[in-house]
Design a protein around this motif. Structure first.
Motif, PDB file in Angstrom:
ATOM      1  N   LYS A 207      -4.546   8.233 -31.335  1.00 11.91           N
ATOM      2  CA  LYS A 207      -5.504   9.273 -31.720  1.00 11.91           C
ATOM      3  C   LYS A 207      -4.813  10.574 -32.089  1.00 11.91           C
ATOM      4  O   LYS A 207      -5.157  11.210 -33.105  1.00 11.91           O
ATOM      5  N   GLU A 208      -3.844  11.008 -31.295  1.00 10.25           N
ATOM      6  CA  GLU A 208      -3.150  12.262 -31.587  1.00 10.25           C
ATOM      7  C   GLU A 208      -2.473  12.209 -32.946  1.00 10.25           C
ATOM      8  O   GLU A 208      -2.557  13.156 -33.739  1.00 10.25           O
ATOM      9  N   PHE A 209      -1.822  11.088 -33.232  1.00 17.58           N
ATOM     10  CA  PHE A 209      -1.094  10.939 -34.490  1.00 17.58           C
ATOM     11  C   PHE A 209      -2.054  10.991 -35.683  1.00 17.58           C
ATOM     12  O   PHE A 209      -1.831  11.717 -36.651  1.00 17.58           O
ATOM     13  N   TYR A 210      -3.139  10.242 -35.605  1.00 13.97           N
ATOM     14  CA  TYR A 210      -4.049  10.176 -36.742  1.00 13.97           C
ATOM     15  C   TYR A 210      -4.953  11.406 -36.847  1.00 13.97           C
ATOM     16  O   TYR A 210      -5.423  11.734 -37.942  1.00 13.97           O
ATOM     17  N   ASP A 211      -5.143  12.114 -35.752  1.00  8.86           N
ATOM     18  CA  ASP A 211      -5.828  13.412 -35.848  1.00  8.86           C
ATOM     19  C   ASP A 211      -4.983  14.388 -36.656  1.00  8.86           C
ATOM     20  O   ASP A 211      -5.519  15.176 -37.453  1.00  8.86           O
ATOM     21  N   MET A 212      -3.672  14.350 -36.468  1.00 13.05           N
ATOM     22  CA  MET A 212      -2.785  15.216 -37.249  1.00 13.05           C
ATOM     23  C   MET A 212      -2.784  14.809 -38.725  1.00 13.05           C
ATOM     24  O   MET A 212      -2.858  15.646 -39.616  1.00 13.05           O
ATOM     25  N   ILE A 213      -2.713  13.516 -38.978  1.00 15.54           N
ATOM     26  CA  ILE A 213      -2.711  13.036 -40.358  1.00 15.54           C
ATOM     27  C   ILE A 213      -3.972  13.478 -41.100  1.00 15.54           C
ATOM     28  O   ILE A 213      -3.937  13.803 -42.290  1.00 15.54           O
ATOM     29  N   SER A 214      -5.081  13.526 -40.385  1.00 18.53           N
ATOM     30  CA  SER A 214      -6.355  13.872 -41.025  1.00 18.53           C
ATOM     31  C   SER A 214      -6.410  15.316 -41.494  1.00 18.53           C
ATOM     32  O   SER A 214      -7.328  15.694 -42.229  1.00 18.53           O
ATOM     33  N   LYS A 215      -5.425  16.133 -41.118  1.00 16.66           N
ATOM     34  CA  LYS A 215      -5.395  17.530 -41.554  1.00 16.66           C
ATOM     35  C   LYS A 215      -4.680  17.709 -42.892  1.00 16.66           C
ATOM     36  O   LYS A 215      -4.630  18.822 -43.433  1.00 16.66           O
ATOM     37  N   PHE A 216      -4.116  16.635 -43.428  1.00 18.50           N
ATOM     38  CA  PHE A 216      -3.397  16.709 -44.694  1.00 18.50           C
ATOM     39  C   PHE A 216      -4.312  16.250 -45.838  1.00 18.50           C
ATOM     40  O   PHE A 216      -5.201  15.420 -45.658  1.00 18.50           O
ATOM     41  N   ASN A 217      -4.038  16.792 -47.025  1.00 19.72           N
ATOM     42  CA  ASN A 217      -4.946  16.589 -48.156  1.00 19.72           C
ATOM     43  C   ASN A 217      -4.603  15.389 -49.027  1.00 19.72           C
ATOM     44  O   ASN A 217      -5.494  14.835 -49.681  1.00 19.72           O
ATOM     45  N   ARG A 218      -3.329  15.028 -49.068  1.00 21.97           N
ATOM     46  CA  ARG A 218      -2.884  13.950 -49.966  1.00 21.97           C
ATOM     47  C   ARG A 218      -2.149  12.907 -49.123  1.00 21.97           C
ATOM     48  O   ARG A 218      -0.936  12.988 -48.948  1.00 21.97           O
ATOM     49  N   VAL A 219      -2.889  11.947 -48.600  1.00 21.56           N
ATOM     50  CA  VAL A 219      -2.311  11.002 -47.646  1.00 21.56           C
ATOM     51  C   VAL A 219      -2.408   9.568 -48.174  1.00 21.56           C
ATOM     52  O   VAL A 219      -3.469   9.127 -48.629  1.00 21.56           O
ATOM     53  N   LEU A 220      -1.292   8.876 -48.075  1.00 20.36           N
ATOM     54  CA  LEU A 220      -1.244   7.440 -48.350  1.00 20.36           C
ATOM     55  C   LEU A 220      -0.763   6.754 -47.080  1.00 20.36           C
ATOM     56  O   LEU A 220       0.308   7.079 -46.554  1.00 20.36           O
ATOM     57  N   ILE A 221      -1.552   5.831 -46.567  1.00 26.74           N
ATOM     58  CA  ILE A 221      -1.166   5.046 -45.391  1.00 26.74           C
ATOM     59  C   ILE A 221      -0.937   3.607 -45.833  1.00 26.74           C
ATOM     60  O   ILE A 221      -1.824   2.964 -46.389  1.00 26.74           O
ATOM     61  N   VAL A 222       0.276   3.135 -45.604  1.00 29.65           N
ATOM     62  CA  VAL A 222       0.652   1.772 -45.981  1.00 29.65           C
ATOM     63  C   VAL A 222       0.790   0.942 -44.709  1.00 29.65           C
ATOM     64  O   VAL A 222       1.575   1.289 -43.823  1.00 29.65           O
ATOM     65  N   VAL A 223       0.012  -0.124 -44.617  1.00 31.86           N
ATOM     66  CA  VAL A 223       0.033  -0.989 -43.446  1.00 31.86           C
ATOM     67  C   VAL A 223       0.793  -2.265 -43.795  1.00 31.86           C
ATOM     68  O   VAL A 223       0.465  -2.953 -44.760  1.00 31.86           O
ATOM     69  N   SER A 224       1.822  -2.550 -43.020  1.00 30.11           N
ATOM     70  CA  SER A 224       2.667  -3.722 -43.286  1.00 30.11           C
ATOM     71  C   SER A 224       2.018  -4.981 -42.719  1.00 30.11           C
ATOM     72  O   SER A 224       1.897  -5.135 -41.502  1.00 30.11           O
ATOM     73  N   ILE A 225       1.588  -5.850 -43.611  1.00 29.10           N
ATOM     74  CA  ILE A 225       0.995  -7.135 -43.222  1.00 29.10           C
ATOM     75  C   ILE A 225       1.583  -8.205 -44.136  1.00 29.10           C
ATOM     76  O   ILE A 225       1.462  -8.114 -45.353  1.00 29.10           O
ATOM     77  N   ASP A 226       2.202  -9.208 -43.557  1.00 29.96           N
ATOM     78  CA  ASP A 226       2.947 -10.173 -44.367  1.00 29.96           C
ATOM     79  C   ASP A 226       2.209 -11.471 -44.631  1.00 29.96           C
ATOM     80  O   ASP A 226       2.444 -12.137 -45.635  1.00 29.96           O
ATOM     81  N   SER A 227       1.337 -11.870 -43.715  1.00 33.90           N
ATOM     82  CA  SER A 227       0.609 -13.130 -43.881  1.00 33.90           C
ATOM     83  C   SER A 227      -0.740 -13.018 -43.197  1.00 33.90           C
ATOM     84  O   SER A 227      -1.000 -12.072 -42.451  1.00 33.90           O
ATOM     85  N   TRP A 228      -1.580 -13.985 -43.445  1.00 34.53           N
ATOM     86  CA  TRP A 228      -2.928 -13.966 -42.887  1.00 34.53           C
ATOM     87  C   TRP A 228      -2.939 -14.577 -41.489  1.00 34.53           C
ATOM     88  O   TRP A 228      -2.344 -15.616 -41.233  1.00 34.53           O
ATOM     89  N   GLY A 229      -3.632 -13.897 -40.563  1.00 32.53           N
ATOM     90  CA  GLY A 229      -3.875 -14.438 -39.236  1.00 32.53           C
ATOM     91  C   GLY A 229      -2.621 -14.646 -38.415  1.00 32.53           C
ATOM     92  O   GLY A 229      -1.691 -13.829 -38.405  1.00 32.53           O
ATOM     93  N   LYS A 230      -2.574 -15.764 -37.701  1.00 33.55           N
ATOM     94  CA  LYS A 230      -1.472 -16.077 -36.792  1.00 33.55           C
ATOM     95  C   LYS A 230      -0.123 -16.148 -37.506  1.00 33.55           C
ATOM     96  O   LYS A 230       0.933 -15.940 -36.892  1.00 33.55           O
ATOM     97  N   PRO A 259      -8.034   9.136 -46.633  1.00 34.40           N
ATOM     98  CA  PRO A 259      -6.712   8.745 -47.149  1.00 34.40           C
ATOM     99  C   PRO A 259      -6.794   7.473 -47.974  1.00 34.40           C
ATOM    100  O   PRO A 259      -7.717   6.668 -47.814  1.00 34.40           O
ATOM    101  N   LYS A 260      -5.812   7.295 -48.843  1.00 35.97           N
ATOM    102  CA  LYS A 260      -5.681   6.019 -49.532  1.00 35.97           C
ATOM    103  C   LYS A 260      -4.957   5.065 -48.597  1.00 35.97           C
ATOM    104  O   LYS A 260      -3.892   5.399 -48.053  1.00 35.97           O
ATOM    105  N   VAL A 261      -5.512   3.901 -48.373  1.00 34.67           N
ATOM    106  CA  VAL A 261      -4.916   2.921 -47.467  1.00 34.67           C
ATOM    107  C   VAL A 261      -4.554   1.675 -48.269  1.00 34.67           C
ATOM    108  O   VAL A 261      -5.387   1.130 -48.995  1.00 34.67           O
ATOM    109  N   MET A 262      -3.309   1.248 -48.134  1.00 31.25           N
ATOM    110  CA  MET A 262      -2.823   0.077 -48.847  1.00 31.25           C
ATOM    111  C   MET A 262      -2.208  -0.915 -47.869  1.00 31.25           C
ATOM    112  O   MET A 262      -1.784  -0.544 -46.770  1.00 31.25           O
TER     113      MET A 262
END
Length: 374
Positions: A207-230, A259-262
């Motif tokens: 929560k602390e980390f993403y509360d800080m991120i929410s104060k920025f105007n131009r945010v891209l969050i990239v989530v590393s996901i390599d395969s589906w499910g297990k 934010p843009k989330v990819m």
């Protein structure tokens, strides 16, 4: 005008504290980039201004662009325009004389144990290396150098007002005190209009980390996901609980600053035969970007024997997974060295025994290939 503006604007800091040209060029470049005004920086800047073709070190971007894919070069050229197209300087980069874009991987603090990473990128893998040194035989020699070569975050904090673009990676940035310290300083001085890029494994909804991120105007969050499910949990380690990651992915999209989330997918020899399943099952409306792993050698599909490369293409075509991933298969078909995969079967069996997993239960075709290679 330059072919790519990264050498004039940008610095990458590895978890060892060493500087690199950028995250994709580092695997093909043996230049020394610890000195912003140094010889190697000046050499690459001169090339970018005077030559008509990108240097060989930029093979990743060149390959992506051959297949009409968005490349890191595109992002740096757009950043240059967004920053007002400052005048270029061979010695200092720009008239500002300091880097204004950073890719920071400040330490290896991480809660996952990804198979294609190493102890220098994950504290969980450090624990694994200390308990099972046969899994990470080089770590014993690298550990002391790693401990003695720490990046000083105060340099970034003291120059936070000059930052125009910031990329925080890891380890895992959402659990790194240094990442939080930089964000707090940027917020304190009001420099929240920068381009802020976060690459996260998505397991932690801090929560602390993403509360800080929410104060920025131009945010891209990239989530590393390599395969589906297990399958993803096999690659990234048992702690990469897929339902939690997918739930957090949707949480990120609902942050108040929109934010843009990819999703960023790394394609390795482990998931090469069915990585396209993630795109088919992606119901998050988040854009998915797939990248072929070129390192470590034993996991790079480029080094697979040709008969198995062709098998991967055949399976993708049979399942309508080829056309949208032509750039992956195009890069895969470049000449590699299958000798790098010799021994991968026994290595995988050893890691599986440590982690209580079996490759055949997740990626049976990869298991067949590893058995064939030996």
């Amino acid at each position: 005008m330059a072919l790519c503006y990264a050498p004039f604007l940008h610095r990458m800091v590895e978890t060892t504290g060493n500087y690199q040209l950028c995250c994709v060029a580092k695997e093909y470049d043996d230049g020394k980039y610890n000195d912003w005004e140094g010889e190697d920086y000046q050499k690459i800047r001169k090339h970018m201004i005077e030559e008509k073709e990108l240097p060989d070190t930029c093979i990743t971007c060149k390959t992506k662009e051959e297949y009409n894919q968005y490349s890191f070069r595109h992002s740096f050229n757009q950043l240059y325009e967004r920053l007002g197209s400052p005048s270029l300087d061979i010695q200092y980069g720009t008239a500002w004389e300091v880097p204004i874009s950073f890719d920071l991987r400040m330490n290896n603090l991480c809660n996952l144990s990804c198979r294609m990473c190493g102890p220098s990128a994950s504290t969980q893998l450090v624990k694994e290396a200390e308990k099972y040194p046969e899994l990470w035989p080089k770590w014993a020699d690298e550990a002391e150098d790693f401990k003695s070569n720490k990046f000083d975050v105060n340099y970034i904090i003291e120059n936070a007002g000059a930052i125009g673009d910031l990329r925080l990676l890891g380890g895992e940035p959402s659990v790194q005190p240094e990442a939080k310290a930089i964000l707090k300083e940027l917020i304190r001085i009001g420099n929240t209009g920068i381009g802020l890029h976060i690459t996260t494994n998505g397991t932690n909804s801090n929560k602390e980390f993403y509360d800080m991120i929410s104060k920025f105007n131009r945010v891209l969050i990239v989530v590393s996901i390599d395969s589906w499910g297990k399958h993803h949990e096999y690659i990234r380690g048992p702690a990469a609980h897929f339902p939690t990651i997918w739930k957090n992915l949707n949480k990120l999209k609902s942050l108040p600053n929109n934010p843009k989330v990819m999703i960023q997918q790394t394609v390795t020899a482990l998931n090469i035969f069915d990585f396209w399943r993630l795109r088919k099952n992606n119901d998050s409306v988040c854009e998915l970007m797939s990248n072929l792993a070129t390192w470590p050698d034993k996991y790079s599909p480029i080094n697979m024997p040709d008969r198995w490369k062709l098998r991967a293409i055949e399976i993708a075509k049979e399942n309508n997974g080829y056309e949208s991933n032509r750039h992956i298969f195009g890069q895969m078909m470049k000449k590699g060295n299958p000798d790098h995969l010799i021994g991968i079967s026994k290595y995988t069996e050893l890691m599986d025994s440590v982690r209580g997993q079996r490759l055949i239960d997740y990626f049976p075709t990869t298991h067949e290939m590893f058995e064939d290679i030996g």
